[in-house]
Write a protein that holds these residues in place. Structure first.
Motif, PDB file in Angstrom:
ATOM      1  N   ASP A   1       0.828  -1.206   0.000  1.00 53.12           N
ATOM      2  CA  ASP A   1       0.000   0.000   0.000  1.00 53.12           C
ATOM      3  C   ASP A   1       0.861   1.254   0.000  1.00 53.12           C
ATOM      4  O   ASP A   1       0.558   2.237  -0.686  1.00 53.12           O
ATOM      5  CB  ASP A   1      -0.919   0.017   1.229  1.00 53.12           C
ATOM      6  CG  ASP A   1      -1.929  -1.113   1.218  1.00 53.12           C
ATOM      7  OD1 ASP A   1      -2.439  -1.438   0.141  1.00 53.12           O
ATOM      8  OD2 ASP A   1      -2.174  -1.680   2.296  1.00 53.12           O
ATOM      9  N   THR A   2       1.936   1.226   0.774  1.00 51.22           N
ATOM     10  CA  THR A   2       2.833   2.375   0.837  1.00 51.22           C
ATOM     11  C   THR A   2       3.529   2.600  -0.497  1.00 51.22           C
ATOM     12  O   THR A   2       3.646   3.737  -0.972  1.00 51.22           O
ATOM     13  CB  THR A   2       3.875   2.174   1.948  1.00 51.22           C
ATOM     14  OG1 THR A   2       3.206   2.026   3.198  1.00 51.22           O
ATOM     15  CG2 THR A   2       4.824   3.365   2.034  1.00 51.22           C
ATOM     16  N   LEU A   3       3.995   1.521  -1.120  1.00 52.14           N
ATOM     17  CA  LEU A   3       4.648   1.648  -2.421  1.00 52.14           C
ATOM     18  C   LEU A   3       3.694   2.217  -3.467  1.00 52.14           C
ATOM     19  O   LEU A   3       4.089   2.993  -4.326  1.00 52.14           O
ATOM     20  CB  LEU A   3       5.166   0.280  -2.884  1.00 52.14           C
ATOM     21  CG  LEU A   3       6.361  -0.289  -2.115  1.00 52.14           C
ATOM     22  CD1 LEU A   3       6.645  -1.718  -2.553  1.00 52.14           C
ATOM     23  CD2 LEU A   3       7.601   0.584  -2.325  1.00 52.14           C
ATOM     24  N   ARG A   4       2.438   1.827  -3.368  1.00 57.39           N
ATOM     25  CA  ARG A   4       1.448   2.290  -4.338  1.00 57.39           C
ATOM     26  C   ARG A   4       1.020   3.730  -4.075  1.00 57.39           C
ATOM     27  O   ARG A   4       0.813   4.505  -5.002  1.00 57.39           O
ATOM     28  CB  ARG A   4       0.227   1.361  -4.256  1.00 57.39           C
ATOM     29  CG  ARG A   4      -0.976   1.822  -5.039  1.00 57.39           C
ATOM     30  CD  ARG A   4      -0.844   1.566  -6.526  1.00 57.39           C
ATOM     31  NE  ARG A   4      -2.136   1.783  -7.148  1.00 57.39           N
ATOM     32  CZ  ARG A   4      -2.610   2.967  -7.523  1.00 57.39           C
ATOM     33  NH1 ARG A   4      -1.874   4.050  -7.361  1.00 57.39           N
ATOM     34  NH2 ARG A   4      -3.806   3.078  -8.067  1.00 57.39           N
TER      35      ARG A   4
ATOM     36  N   TYR B   1       6.345  -6.209  -4.969  1.00 51.91           N
ATOM     37  CA  TYR B   1       4.905  -6.156  -5.153  1.00 51.91           C
ATOM     38  C   TYR B   1       4.611  -5.614  -6.556  1.00 51.91           C
ATOM     39  O   TYR B   1       5.112  -6.163  -7.533  1.00 51.91           O
ATOM     40  CB  TYR B   1       4.235  -5.336  -4.052  1.00 51.91           C
ATOM     41  CG  TYR B   1       4.477  -5.909  -2.678  1.00 51.91           C
ATOM     42  CD1 TYR B   1       3.797  -7.069  -2.264  1.00 51.91           C
ATOM     43  CD2 TYR B   1       5.384  -5.324  -1.790  1.00 51.91           C
ATOM     44  CE1 TYR B   1       4.022  -7.615  -1.008  1.00 51.91           C
ATOM     45  CE2 TYR B   1       5.604  -5.865  -0.530  1.00 51.91           C
ATOM     46  CZ  TYR B   1       4.917  -7.012  -0.147  1.00 51.91           C
ATOM     47  OH  TYR B   1       5.148  -7.553   1.092  1.00 51.91           O
ATOM     48  N   ASN B   2       3.846  -4.545  -6.668  1.00 53.58           N
ATOM     49  CA  ASN B   2       3.495  -4.005  -7.989  1.00 53.58           C
ATOM     50  C   ASN B   2       4.415  -2.872  -8.429  1.00 53.58           C
ATOM     51  O   ASN B   2       4.179  -2.257  -9.463  1.00 53.58           O
ATOM     52  CB  ASN B   2       2.050  -3.507  -7.986  1.00 53.58           C
ATOM     53  CG  ASN B   2       1.057  -4.624  -7.722  1.00 53.58           C
ATOM     54  OD1 ASN B   2       1.304  -5.775  -8.056  1.00 53.58           O
ATOM     55  ND2 ASN B   2      -0.072  -4.284  -7.119  1.00 53.58           N
ATOM     56  N   ALA B   3       5.435  -2.592  -7.637  1.00 54.89           N
ATOM     57  CA  ALA B   3       6.390  -1.534  -7.968  1.00 54.89           C
ATOM     58  C   ALA B   3       7.589  -2.113  -8.716  1.00 54.89           C
ATOM     59  O   ALA B   3       8.034  -3.233  -8.444  1.00 54.89           O
ATOM     60  CB  ALA B   3       6.861  -0.834  -6.698  1.00 54.89           C
TER      61      ALA B   3
ATOM     62  N   ASN C   1       3.238   2.374 -15.757  1.00 47.90           N
ATOM     63  CA  ASN C   1       3.141   3.822 -15.658  1.00 47.90           C
ATOM     64  C   ASN C   1       3.556   4.243 -14.252  1.00 47.90           C
ATOM     65  O   ASN C   1       3.797   3.405 -13.377  1.00 47.90           O
ATOM     66  CB  ASN C   1       1.714   4.288 -15.965  1.00 47.90           C
ATOM     67  CG  ASN C   1       0.693   3.791 -14.960  1.00 47.90           C
ATOM     68  OD1 ASN C   1       0.465   4.401 -13.914  1.00 47.90           O
ATOM     69  ND2 ASN C   1       0.079   2.633 -15.248  1.00 47.90           N
ATOM     70  N   LYS C   2       3.639   5.531 -14.045  1.00 49.29           N
ATOM     71  CA  LYS C   2       3.807   6.095 -12.707  1.00 49.29           C
ATOM     72  C   LYS C   2       2.419   6.208 -12.114  1.00 49.29           C
ATOM     73  O   LYS C   2       1.687   7.171 -12.363  1.00 49.29           O
ATOM     74  CB  LYS C   2       4.492   7.461 -12.791  1.00 49.29           C
ATOM     75  CG  LYS C   2       4.749   8.137 -11.450  1.00 49.29           C
ATOM     76  CD  LYS C   2       5.432   9.482 -11.679  1.00 49.29           C
ATOM     77  CE  LYS C   2       5.712  10.236 -10.402  1.00 49.29           C
ATOM     78  NZ  LYS C   2       6.409  11.513 -10.659  1.00 49.29           N
TER      79      LYS C   2
ATOM     80  N   ILE D   1     -15.358  11.008   5.168  1.00 52.60           N
ATOM     81  CA  ILE D   1     -15.250  11.096   3.710  1.00 52.60           C
ATOM     82  C   ILE D   1     -13.800  11.106   3.255  1.00 52.60           C
ATOM     83  O   ILE D   1     -13.461  10.528   2.220  1.00 52.60           O
ATOM     84  CB  ILE D   1     -15.997  12.350   3.214  1.00 52.60           C
ATOM     85  CG1 ILE D   1     -17.515  12.118   3.307  1.00 52.60           C
ATOM     86  CG2 ILE D   1     -15.597  12.709   1.799  1.00 52.60           C
ATOM     87  CD1 ILE D   1     -18.343  13.331   2.946  1.00 52.60           C
ATOM     88  N   ILE D   2     -12.924  11.760   3.993  1.00 53.43           N
ATOM     89  CA  ILE D   2     -11.508  11.805   3.625  1.00 53.43           C
ATOM     90  C   ILE D   2     -10.816  10.549   4.143  1.00 53.43           C
ATOM     91  O   ILE D   2     -11.006  10.141   5.289  1.00 53.43           O
ATOM     92  CB  ILE D   2     -10.836  13.075   4.175  1.00 53.43           C
ATOM     93  CG1 ILE D   2     -11.325  14.302   3.397  1.00 53.43           C
ATOM     94  CG2 ILE D   2      -9.314  12.984   4.098  1.00 53.43           C
ATOM     95  CD1 ILE D   2     -10.704  15.613   3.829  1.00 53.43           C
ATOM     96  N   GLY D   3     -10.006   9.929   3.283  1.00 53.79           N
ATOM     97  CA  GLY D   3      -9.286   8.717   3.654  1.00 53.79           C
ATOM     98  C   GLY D   3      -7.924   9.009   4.242  1.00 53.79           C
ATOM     99  O   GLY D   3      -7.606  10.145   4.612  1.00 53.79           O
ATOM    100  N   ASP D   4      -7.096   7.969   4.313  1.00 57.97           N
ATOM    101  CA  ASP D   4      -5.731   8.100   4.831  1.00 57.97           C
ATOM    102  C   ASP D   4      -4.777   8.393   3.676  1.00 57.97           C
ATOM    103  O   ASP D   4      -4.841   7.765   2.612  1.00 57.97           O
ATOM    104  CB  ASP D   4      -5.311   6.814   5.548  1.00 57.97           C
ATOM    105  CG  ASP D   4      -6.140   6.562   6.794  1.00 57.97           C
ATOM    106  OD1 ASP D   4      -6.535   7.539   7.448  1.00 57.97           O
ATOM    107  OD2 ASP D   4      -6.393   5.379   7.117  1.00 57.97           O
ATOM    108  N   TYR D   5      -3.867   9.312   3.914  1.00 55.79           N
ATOM    109  CA  TYR D   5      -2.958   9.761   2.856  1.00 55.79           C
ATOM    110  C   TYR D   5      -1.740   8.840   2.735  1.00 55.79           C
ATOM    111  O   TYR D   5      -1.273   8.248   3.705  1.00 55.79           O
ATOM    112  CB  TYR D   5      -2.495  11.193   3.135  1.00 55.79           C
ATOM    113  CG  TYR D   5      -3.607  12.213   3.045  1.00 55.79           C
ATOM    114  CD1 TYR D   5      -3.971  12.772   1.821  1.00 55.79           C
ATOM    115  CD2 TYR D   5      -4.308  12.609   4.182  1.00 55.79           C
ATOM    116  CE1 TYR D   5      -4.999  13.707   1.736  1.00 55.79           C
ATOM    117  CE2 TYR D   5      -5.335  13.539   4.111  1.00 55.79           C
ATOM    118  CZ  TYR D   5      -5.674  14.081   2.888  1.00 55.79           C
ATOM    119  OH  TYR D   5      -6.699  14.997   2.810  1.00 55.79           O
ATOM    120  N   GLY D   6      -1.241   8.743   1.505  1.00 55.75           N
ATOM    121  CA  GLY D   6       0.016   8.062   1.249  1.00 55.75           C
ATOM    122  C   GLY D   6      -0.055   6.555   1.176  1.00 55.75           C
ATOM    123  O   GLY D   6       0.983   5.902   1.044  1.00 55.75           O
ATOM    124  N   VAL D   7      -1.248   5.975   1.240  1.00 59.20           N
ATOM    125  CA  VAL D   7      -1.376   4.507   1.221  1.00 59.20           C
ATOM    126  C   VAL D   7      -2.447   4.047   0.239  1.00 59.20           C
ATOM    127  O   VAL D   7      -2.939   2.925   0.326  1.00 59.20           O
ATOM    128  CB  VAL D   7      -1.681   3.953   2.633  1.00 59.20           C
ATOM    129  CG1 VAL D   7      -0.439   4.021   3.508  1.00 59.20           C
ATOM    130  CG2 VAL D   7      -2.841   4.692   3.282  1.00 59.20           C
TER     131      VAL D   7
END
Length: 556
Positions: free
Chosen positions: A41-44, A115-117, A181-182, A402-408
């Motif tokens: 999740d962090t990498l993504r 993972y996917n990175a 892609n990025k 409504i707002i989620g967690d950032y960076g993950v």
């Protein structure tokens, strides 16, 4: 993106509303894990030097699709500019997909996968301001969606004539599911070319304008499309089918339509709604943001998605949401939900894009409000308010923020749709000046056009334009589950009122109705006394314009 199909059942089961709304609040989320995040999740979702030290300038994507084998192969020629010294860059491709090779100037590059990175090592670090183009060759069997578009993946199916019909939907899941892609919303290529190789007899449709087609061999044909505006990754699309094309014109905007051959007459009738929609949106929220790339509706084997300049349409040429009214008021059966909602995303989501998926409310709240805007243009304000008020009862859960967690790579609650739309409607009547309101919306889409933004920047804009302190307003609706509560108490025959909120220093004007006369008050978190001269016999809150709760009727 359309809200989940099963939620429409709630209009039939009001006695079970609480149960269904609880399900809704989690079912609409594409990626929220409620704080249980992994390294993947962090990498993504995060921005580290391997991502932030370069800017993508262009994707030149070639994809060959073999529907019989459910297999794809191709190359993405990625042109980028180093913003800082760049020894290693991260691109993204789902780990089930094969990397055939990655080259720069004809030489293969070393890489490692996590993972996917995909972390690509340059023989020599690329210096700041240098532009380069690498070739990323790949192939494989992409993930197939079980319930598109709410779970990401390819759709390989057949039309009713038995011909192949292919598409893909990956919002939230990630465009790296099917091409390298990025894969982060903060960086969009300035332009893109998409070259789709399809079996002979089928048509390949993508974003932007068709710039040509060419025969590859006796079995395949390549369809070449070009986008000249910035485009976010999940909006890049391929649609393959037995399509026929027809077109129309709105002012200087080309309207292009691709539908299955046997649905041509239905589509010609149904898609006439685009003209009054454009009339409304041009007036209320500003000109279409991608005229160079045209506006398209493309029939797809799933309900819908806001693919930029190639909006996915799968509503069966019905009014409502698959023939149903999400608001349970009847108002939603006067228009085609998918045409209006997904086209609204061209302004909010495609042109104005959140930097982080946690701020996806910027896409969905404003776009859901465009539904109310369209209703108002066609049938008047009262019908629009009826629709919005109906959605509060059938489609809002108020269970998670409504707002989620950032960076993950985590969205917040599905309430970003209709709670968000009612929040924006409330802001309109806080301002209490419609000419000013529509000017502000036009300025918002103009100043933020083709940009990536965040909650803080959006709040700052609306504060500047309205002259109101709005941080507490937005934070209460977006970061907490409880609505602002207008609390009253009666002391010795005198009425007192205040806001009861999670945030401090909450300031929000609200409208009361006394014998149908409109009266505005400006509550704060401190008790204030209601004017003694006010007749309280028929005192009410104007809930149609303000999305709040109150105990007024219990106190009177």
């Amino acid at each position: 993106m359309p809200i989940k199909q099963t939620t429409t059942l709630m209009r039939y089961f009001f006695l079970l509303a609480t149960f269904f709304i609880t399900i809704l609040s989690s079912a609409q989320m594409l990626s929220n894990k409620q704080g249980k995040y992994t390294r993947a999740d962090t990498l993504r979702g995060s921005l580290r030097p391997e991502r932030s030290n370069y800017d993508v300038l262009k994707y030149d994507l070639f994809v060959k699709v073999n529907p019989a084998e459910k297999h794809i192969s191709g190359v993405n020629k990625i042109t980028f500019k180093a913003l800082k010294r760049l020894p290693v860059m991260q691109l993204d491709l789902f780990e089930n997909m094969q990397i055939d090779s990655i080259t720069l100037r004809g030489k293969k590059l070393k890489y490692r996968r996590e993972y996917n990175a995909v972390f690509i090592e340059f023989e020599k670090p690329i210096n700041r301001k240098r532009e380069r183009t690498l070739y990323f060759y790949y192939s494989g069997y992409p993930i197939i969606a079980n319930n598109p578009p709410w779970d990401g993946g390819f759709i390989f199916t057949k039309d009713q004539n038995g011909k192949d019909w292919v598409s893909v939907a990956v919002q939230g899941t990630g465009a790296s599911l099917w091409y390298p892609n990025k894969d982060h919303l903060s960086d969009e290529p300035e332009e893109a070319e998409i070259h789709i190789t399809t079996p002979q007899g089928l048509v390949g449709v993508s974003n932007g304008r068709l710039i040509g087609k060419e025969k590859i061999d006796n079995d395949y044909i390549q369809w070449n499309w070009k986008v000249v505006n910035p485009i976010n990754n999940y909006n890049i699309i391929l649609d393959i089918g037995d399509y026929v094309h027809f077109s129309d014109q709105y002012k200087d905007l080309d309207l292009e339509y691709y539908v299955l051959s046997y649905n041509l007459e239905k589509a010609k009738k149904s898609f006439q709604e685009v003209i009054p929609m454009m009339d409304c949106f041009y007036e209320k929220i500003g000109p279409y943001p991608f005229p160079e790339d045209s506006y398209k509706l493309v029939e797809t084997p799933f309900l819908g998605m806001e693919h930029q300049s190639a909006v996915a349409y799968g509503n069966g040429f019905n009014y409502g949401y698959m023939g149903r009214d999400l608001s349970a008021t009847g108002v939603g059966l006067n228009w085609d939900y998918i045409i209006i909602h997904e086209s609204g995303h061209e302004w909010f989501g495609n042109s104005i894009t959140a930097k982080d998926i946690a701020d996806m409310w910027i896409h969905e709240s404003f776009t859901s409000y465009t539904e109310a805007i369209y209703i108002e243009c066609r049938w008047g304000l009262e019908k629009s308010l009826t629709y919005l008020n109906g959605l509060r009862k059938t489609m809002v859960g108020n269970q998670t923020p409504i707002i989620g967690d950032y960076g993950v790579n985590a969205e917040g609650s599905g309430d970003m749709y209709f709670k968000g739309a009612n929040m924006i409607n409330t802001l309109r009547f806080m301002i209490n000046d419609d000419e000013k309101w529509w000017n502000i919306l036009n300025k918002f889409t103009s100043e933020f056009k083709h940009s990536q933004t965040d909650t803080e920047a959006v709040i700052a804009f609306f504060e500047k334009e309205t002259g109101l302190e709005l941080e507490s307003f937005f934070n209460q609706y977006l970061r907490y589950t409880q609505l602002p509560h207008l609390e009253f108490k009666n002391e010795n025959g005198n009425l007192f009122y205040r806001w009861k909120t999670d945030v401090e220093n909450f300031n929000m004007p609200v409208e009361l109705l006394a014998n149908n006369k409109e009266i505005r008050i400006e509550p704060t978190n401190s008790w204030q006394k209601l004017d003694d001269k006010l007749n309280t016999d028929n005192l009410k809150i104007n809930f149609r314009k303000f999305y709040i709760t109150s105990n007024l009727q219990d106190v009177l």
